[in-house]
Scaffold this active site. Sequence first.
Site, PDB file in Angstrom:
ATOM      1  N   HIS A  93       5.892  37.639  63.778  1.00 57.89           N
ATOM      2  CA  HIS A  93       5.577  38.101  62.424  1.00 57.89           C
ATOM      3  C   HIS A  93       5.163  39.566  62.492  1.00 57.89           C
ATOM      4  CE1 HIS A  93       2.101  39.027  59.684  1.00 57.89           C
ATOM      5  NE2 HIS A  93       3.041  38.785  58.794  1.00 57.89           N
TER       6      HIS A  93
ATOM      7  N   ASN B 292       4.134  42.958  59.661  1.00 56.64           N
ATOM      8  CA  ASN B 292       3.951  43.414  58.295  1.00 56.64           C
ATOM      9  C   ASN B 292       3.405  44.829  58.308  1.00 56.64           C
ATOM     10  OD1 ASN B 292       1.741  43.730  55.937  1.00 56.64           O
ATOM     11  ND2 ASN B 292       3.446  42.489  55.204  1.00 56.64           N
TER      12      ASN B 292
ATOM     13  N   HIS C 113      -9.645  24.895  60.513  1.00 55.50           N
ATOM     14  CA  HIS C 113      -9.726  23.435  60.497  1.00 55.50           C
ATOM     15  C   HIS C 113      -9.128  22.801  61.752  1.00 55.50           C
ATOM     16  CE1 HIS C 113      -5.810  24.328  58.508  1.00 55.50           C
ATOM     17  NE2 HIS C 113      -5.399  23.251  59.149  1.00 55.50           N
TER      18      HIS C 113
ATOM     19  N   ARG D  84       7.752  37.104  43.791  1.00 54.31           N
ATOM     20  CA  ARG D  84       8.943  36.256  43.840  1.00 54.31           C
ATOM     21  C   ARG D  84       8.698  35.134  44.844  1.00 54.31           C
ATOM     22  NH1 ARG D  84      13.751  35.827  46.625  1.00 54.31           N
ATOM     23  NH2 ARG D  84      15.558  35.208  45.360  1.00 54.31           N
TER      24      ARG D  84
END
Length: 298
Positions: free
Chosen positions: A103, A105, A168, A257
């Site tokens: 990933h 960004n 969690h 979107r």
Amino acid sequence: MTKEEISAQYQIIQNEICEGLELLDTSGKFEEEVWSRQGGGGGRTRIIQNGTIIEKGGVNFSAVFGQLPEVVKASLKVNSSDFFATGVSIVIHPSHPLIPIIHMNIRYFEMNDDIRWFGGGIDVTPHYVYQDDARFFHEYIKGVCDQFSQEFYYKFKTWADNYFYIKHRDETRGIGGIFYDRLNPDNAGITWESIFEFSKAVGRAFVPIYKELVERHRYQVFTEKQKQWQYIRRGRYAEFNLVYDAGTKFGLETNGRIESILMSLPPQANWAYNHVPEDGSEEKKTLQYLKKGINWTF
């Protein structure tokens, strides 16, 4: 350095990454959808599916503007409403379980001359953690950071460890990387122009990093057991993105979107009830590395 210049450079980086990934995959091709956002702006969603290596991936560019919803204003702790945001966001899910999810960004956010910043990062989520791969990745991205500040890597690596954490599950999403937000000259210690150069350098690190990680494993034979483990790890990835990811929340809250926002989800994932790997297995070893604070650059 205007918002228009930043947006234009991010589009160039999107083009470069798509070209690099198509060459790496050898058979997959990106499909592009140009879209407009109700309220202002739009983007280019590019999706690659069912390639030789990439089962599903997205390399998305957007440049949006308009009025921030009240819930976003509260979370950002700002009073004004007009905003502009642009960036490139990437998630790649490989078909091969020994090749990691990756990933990246890079983004820029602006409300006025006083309220603006850069954010972003890059991180790797292996289905199986290989120490040599982890060291390569962290040393590479540390080298990028060190070109701009000796403090960046350690600061942003810790930020990534804390951010990409599935509370969690009490485990990190993967082996981390770097994550930064609200970067400006006051907290970065460098100029706006240097921060922008750093943002572009992070973007351009993506292809050489992933090319190396793919080439290390693309011809290795894998088992059905490894494939099933991959599906379980993809489930963890989906949990993080839907429960904790700030970008997902921002996109949904600003009427983004939906197909572009949720392109980060894997094409298939499994949730096995109370799955516990066998002691001594490679799956069990991988879980031992999904912890905060591991030093991969020693």
